[in-house]
Motif scaffolding. Sequence first.
Motif, mmCIF file in Angstrom:
data_model
loop_
_atom_site.group_PDB
_atom_site.id
_atom_site.type_symbol
_atom_site.label_atom_id
_atom_site.label_comp_id
_atom_site.label_asym_id
_atom_site.label_seq_id
_atom_site.Cartn_x
_atom_site.Cartn_y
_atom_site.Cartn_z
ATOM 1 N N THR A 265 -33.121 5.087 -20.464
ATOM 2 C CA THR A 265 -34.054 3.962 -20.382
ATOM 3 C C THR A 265 -34.166 3.444 -18.954
ATOM 4 O OG1 THR A 265 -33.565 3.295 -22.661
ATOM 5 C CG2 THR A 265 -34.538 1.631 -21.218
ATOM 6 N N THR A 266 -33.027 3.257 -18.308
ATOM 7 C CA THR A 266 -33.039 2.738 -16.938
ATOM 8 C C THR A 266 -33.740 3.711 -15.998
ATOM 9 O OG1 THR A 266 -30.902 1.678 -17.402
ATOM 10 C CG2 THR A 266 -31.589 1.803 -15.101
ATOM 11 N N THR A 267 -33.426 4.991 -16.134
ATOM 12 C CA THR A 267 -34.049 6.014 -15.286
ATOM 13 C C THR A 267 -35.558 6.055 -15.490
ATOM 14 O OG1 THR A 267 -32.044 7.355 -15.388
ATOM 15 C CG2 THR A 267 -34.055 8.463 -14.696
ATOM 16 N N THR A 268 -35.982 6.042 -16.736
ATOM 17 C CA THR A 268 -37.412 6.091 -17.049
ATOM 18 C C THR A 268 -38.154 4.904 -16.452
ATOM 19 O OG1 THR A 268 -36.991 7.292 -19.106
ATOM 20 C CG2 THR A 268 -39.110 6.165 -18.914
ATOM 21 N N LEU A 269 -37.578 3.710 -16.573
ATOM 22 C CA LEU A 269 -38.230 2.508 -16.039
ATOM 23 C C LEU A 269 -38.344 2.560 -14.518
ATOM 24 C CD1 LEU A 269 -36.618 -0.235 -18.308
ATOM 25 C CD2 LEU A 269 -39.031 0.447 -18.272
#
Length: 395
Positions: A265-269
């Motif tokens: 999630t953090t990487t995608t954002l």
Amino acid sequence: MPAALLALALSAFAIGTTEFVTNGLLTALADDFGVTIAHAGMVTTAYAIGQVCGPVLALLTVRMPGKRVLVLLMAVFTAGNLVSAVAPTFGLLLASRFLTAWAHTAFFGVASVVASRLVPPGRQAGAIALVFTGLSLANVLGMPMGTLAGQSWGWRGAFALVAAFGVVGLAGMIRLIPRDDVPPAVDLRAELAVFRNPRLWLALAATATGFGGLFASFTFIEPVLTRVTGFTTSDVVWLLAIYGAGLVAGNWLAGRAADRALVATTTTLLVLLTAGLCLFTVTAHDKPLTVVTLFLLGACGFGLLTPTQTYVLRVAGRDSTLVGTANTAAFGAGITAGSLLGAAVIDHGAPYTGVNLAGAAMTACGLLIFGLSLARADGRASLLAGELSVKKLDR
């Protein structure tokens, strides 16, 4: 639901409103004080620098009863906004913004702890979420309301409105939060020991640079919307509401996704925010596309709040008010760096859309630092390795 939680939520609403309300009033501030737009952006920078200093105040009050600390912080916050409302010089306005932000950082760390004690076991997360709902609503309602007040009554009216919110929140906390004269038991040595972990500093740096890139752009959103896209000054109010709606949607979706896959999630954002800022360089010239881009930037940028906070706490290996406050300070550091970067771009004669490319570069650096923190945690450099377990983070 204890009524005291509503007082905490209203106080959070006031604090969230004052943080970014000046972004919609830069032209008025620049005209009134006779400074450039880039110089006027320092009102955001000064607040962000104050947020970075907030952990010092949290450390000084860590052994005081929670209610007493919250009342003190909200009194400082309200007084600071009153000073901002009447500041006769730009220097005094910057000083009041700087000092007011000290209370901001410390407030949310203490308010989370107090909120969790107001409800039975098993309902703490909901209580804390209600407090932070006030912060989310500040971006949907408070920021546009403050901008409208500033356009209708002059920029000083925006600070007067925030101070009024602060008075109500302060009165509510005094009246409704139960008195607690027993200082919390805190092991300062253990609290500070977690900061010896280099992975924690990488995680904090990823928070600062990843989130900060957004503010190279967002600090100067008003002149971009009016001087590049062609919207009127009055349009800025509802455009900020669109941005705030994206923020709420992003927070909700990212919170749910992070429970299942924190790293992904953090990487995608971070990837989406970098791409969105690059895209805004082009879409800023088209009104419908700008509206869509604003919503997406709000969702991706502020969607990072929950995942990065969770990641930092996992890296630290313990739930710590001081660590949580440090991550809030990291957000402030990022806003400071981002707003200064945007100001430098404008001062060097680049077009206003150049702040978006500068922000994208900064967020890309945040993505790289996040990857380094993962590599240090699990021995692999891949950002796409999937969920990083608590066991690996605590190793």
